[in-house]
Design an enzyme around this catalytic site. Structure first.
Site, PDB file in Angstrom:
ATOM      1  N   ARG A 288     -35.635  -0.948  12.414  1.00 37.67           N
ATOM      2  CA  ARG A 288     -34.335  -0.500  12.990  1.00 37.67           C
ATOM      3  C   ARG A 288     -33.455   0.333  12.101  1.00 37.67           C
ATOM      4  O   ARG A 288     -33.843   0.150  10.927  1.00 37.67           O
ATOM      5  CB  ARG A 288     -33.535  -1.644  13.690  1.00 37.67           C
TER       6      ARG A 288
ATOM      7  N   ARG B 244     -28.746  -0.482  15.736  1.00 34.42           N
ATOM      8  CA  ARG B 244     -27.694  -1.374  16.178  1.00 34.42           C
ATOM      9  C   ARG B 244     -26.326  -1.105  15.147  1.00 34.42           C
ATOM     10  O   ARG B 244     -26.665  -0.465  14.006  1.00 34.42           O
ATOM     11  CB  ARG B 244     -28.074  -2.969  15.770  1.00 34.42           C
TER      12      ARG B 244
ATOM     13  N   GLN C 275     -13.272  -7.845   5.924  1.00 34.83           N
ATOM     14  CA  GLN C 275     -13.272  -7.378   4.748  1.00 34.83           C
ATOM     15  C   GLN C 275     -11.818  -7.639   3.954  1.00 34.83           C
ATOM     16  O   GLN C 275     -11.651  -7.442   2.834  1.00 34.83           O
ATOM     17  CB  GLN C 275     -13.428  -5.876   4.688  1.00 34.83           C
TER      18      GLN C 275
ATOM     19  N   ASP D 291      -8.152  -0.093   0.589  1.00 35.23           N
ATOM     20  CA  ASP D 291      -8.768   0.964   0.817  1.00 35.23           C
ATOM     21  C   ASP D 291      -8.783   1.744  -0.569  1.00 35.23           C
ATOM     22  O   ASP D 291      -9.579   2.811  -0.617  1.00 35.23           O
ATOM     23  CB  ASP D 291      -7.829   1.886   1.645  1.00 35.23           C
TER      24      ASP D 291
ATOM     25  N   GLY E 177       0.779  -1.043  -0.125  1.00 33.06           N
ATOM     26  CA  GLY E 177       0.037   0.093  -0.143  1.00 33.06           C
ATOM     27  C   GLY E 177       0.949   1.146   0.078  1.00 33.06           C
ATOM     28  O   GLY E 177       1.937   1.169  -0.461  1.00 33.06           O
TER      29      GLY E 177
ATOM     30  N   ARG F 106      -9.770   3.472   5.945  1.00 33.94           N
ATOM     31  CA  ARG F 106      -8.595   4.512   6.622  1.00 33.94           C
ATOM     32  C   ARG F 106      -9.469   5.925   6.239  1.00 33.94           C
ATOM     33  O   ARG F 106     -10.526   6.407   6.404  1.00 33.94           O
ATOM     34  CB  ARG F 106      -7.574   4.351   5.937  1.00 33.94           C
TER      35      ARG F 106
HETATM   36  O1  F6P Z   1      -5.243  -0.420   5.025  1.00 31.56           O
HETATM   37  C1  F6P Z   1      -6.036  -1.745   5.038  1.00 31.56           C
HETATM   38  C2  F6P Z   1      -6.769  -1.538   6.703  1.00 31.56           C
HETATM   39  O2  F6P Z   1      -7.583  -2.459   6.511  1.00 31.56           O
HETATM   40  C3  F6P Z   1      -7.581  -0.185   7.003  1.00 31.56           C
HETATM   41  O3  F6P Z   1      -8.719  -0.287   6.095  1.00 31.56           O
HETATM   42  C4  F6P Z   1      -7.585  -0.330   8.208  1.00 31.56           C
HETATM   43  O4  F6P Z   1      -7.894   1.042   8.808  1.00 31.56           O
HETATM   44  C5  F6P Z   1      -6.374  -0.941   8.731  1.00 31.56           C
HETATM   45  O5  F6P Z   1      -5.798  -1.521   7.623  1.00 31.56           O
HETATM   46  C6  F6P Z   1      -6.407  -1.781   9.940  1.00 31.56           C
HETATM   47  O6  F6P Z   1      -5.299  -2.339  10.271  1.00 31.56           O
HETATM   48  P1  F6P Z   1      -4.837  -3.304  11.195  1.00 31.56           P
HETATM   49  O7  F6P Z   1      -4.868  -4.603  10.473  1.00 31.56           O
HETATM   50  O8  F6P Z   1      -3.418  -3.061  11.789  1.00 31.56           O
HETATM   51  O9  F6P Z   1      -5.808  -3.212  12.218  1.00 31.56           O
END
Ligand code: F6P
Length: 363
Positions: free
Chosen positions: A177, A281, A289, A142, A117, A186
């Site tokens: 709901r 909720r 993901q 992301d 990334g 991010r």
């Molecule tokens: O950059 C990928 C990502 O999954 C982001 O969407 C998320 O904010 C971050 O990495 C989470 O990081 P970690 O795996 O360190 O919790």
């Protein structure tokens, strides 16, 4: 002619399609030029700690659909600020990039493929200035890497999130709901925007457009008046209220970007319950993901990226990142990529599409 020796590493958070890129690089460079390949384990850490494995036609076979990475990865290593104990055993951060470069030279590698990334691209760009020939491959759920229309991994994560939103509709409708779904991404709202559109979200909140709770309350109220006694709110982990801040879940200090976002979904569900008096909720999709098999779209994109990276390795052109521009796989200078982020432009056509559908974007 001397056979090329190509190193391959995966850095940063994992995502579906990493193995498909590795397979593409390995098979294309062996098929085209009988290259020799060396896998570096756990990203740049493998070059610091001297941890490698051979990459062959055999071990790169059968991994196209496998999630994760056979090479391992980490999002906690920055060779220019590397945490290790000093002479007195105290953890100190120091620049160990020279150590990394000399191991690269010892391995007699001609070039290194860095699949990662924005953190990985920024580090790669700095290593290039130290004379290391590098080809970058843009990965992330992301979709925030500058220089490419899309990163691999995004489509798979977006599909997982869209399927989750589909499933949450039934409880939302049956129980009348508000269901809030917090997705990753991010500082970029791509994942929330596209999964929200694909899943039929009623409200989509992105980091790029601070939200006004009153606007969301009004939308939920209007839907109720029309007999739609439920609402689906898709919120990006980086979303924030007007005049407010992003919710930070934790700091990972060894990381290139130490901030880990998370928690806005819970805040929003509570605020909406108080504001609308409708039961609410929250579902936080989290690392679901990043898991699972890559979608066919990502398998093709990752394969094209891997094959293009191999082609570049076999030529003399280093210092670039492979990228998708329209329907073409191209290369862009790595120096231009590092340190930039591709965020959702509030004037983007997908934003207009959402607004034209009456989706509330919080503003
Ligand atoms: O950059 C990928 C990502 O999954 C982001 O969407 C998320 O904010 C971050 O990495 C989470 O990081 P970690 O795996 O360190 O919790």
């Amino acid at each position: 002619m001397k056979k090329k020796r190509i190193g391959v590493l995966t850095g940063g958070g994992d995502c579906p399609g990493l193995n498909a890129v590795i397979r593409g690089v390995v098979k294309a460079s062996i098929h085209r030029a009988g290259a020799e390949l060396v896998g570096i384990l756990d990203g740049f850490d493998g070059l610091i700690k001297r941890r490698i494995m051979p990459l062959t036609w055999d071990n790169a076979s059968g991994i196209l659909v496998q999630g994760g990475t056979i090479l391992g990865t980490t999002n906690k290593v920055d060779p220019f600020h590397y945490a290790e104990p000093d002479e007195k055993g105290r953890m100190t951060k120091r620049d160990v990039s020279d150590r990394l470069v000399s191991y690269f030279n010892e391995l007699k590698l001609d070039i290194l493929v860095c699949i990662g990334g924005d953190g990985t691209m920024a580090i790669s760009s700095k290593l290039m200035q130290k004379g290391m020939p590098i080809v970058g491959v843009p990965k992330t759920i992301d979709n925030d890497i500058w220089g490419t229309d899309i990163t691999f991994g995004f489509n798979s994560a977006m599909t997982t999130a869209a399927e989750a939103i589909d499933k949450l509709h039934t409880t939302a409708m049956s129980h009348h709901r508000i269901m809030v779904v917090e997705v990753m991404g991010r500082y970029a709202g791509w994942l929330a925007l596209e999964s929200g559109l694909a899943g039929g979200g009623d409200v989509i909140l992105l980091p790029e457009i601070p939200y006004d709770l009153d606007k969301i309350r009004a939308l939920v109220g209007e839907r109720s008046k029309k007999g739609r006694q439920f609402s689906i709110v898709v919120v990006s982990e980086g979303a924030k209220p007007l005049g407010g801040e992003m919710v930070v879940q934790r700091m990972v200090k060894e990381s290139f970007d130490p901030v880990r976002l998370g928690g806005i979904g819970q805040k929003l569900a509570s605020d909406l319950e108080s504001a609308t008096k409708m039961e609410s909720r929250v579902t936080v999709l989290g690392h679901l993901q990043r898991g699972g098999v890559p979608t066919p779209f990502d398998r093709v994109l990752a394969t094209r990226f891997g094959v293009k990276a191999a082609e570049i390795c076999l030529s003399e052109e280093a210092g670039v990142m492979v990228a998708l521009k329209g329907n073409d796989i191209v290369s862009v200078p790595l120096q231009e990529v590092g340190g930039k982020m591709r965020l959702v432009d509030p004037g983007h056509s997908l934003i207009r599409t959402a607004r034209d559908l009456g989706i509330c974007l919080g503003d």
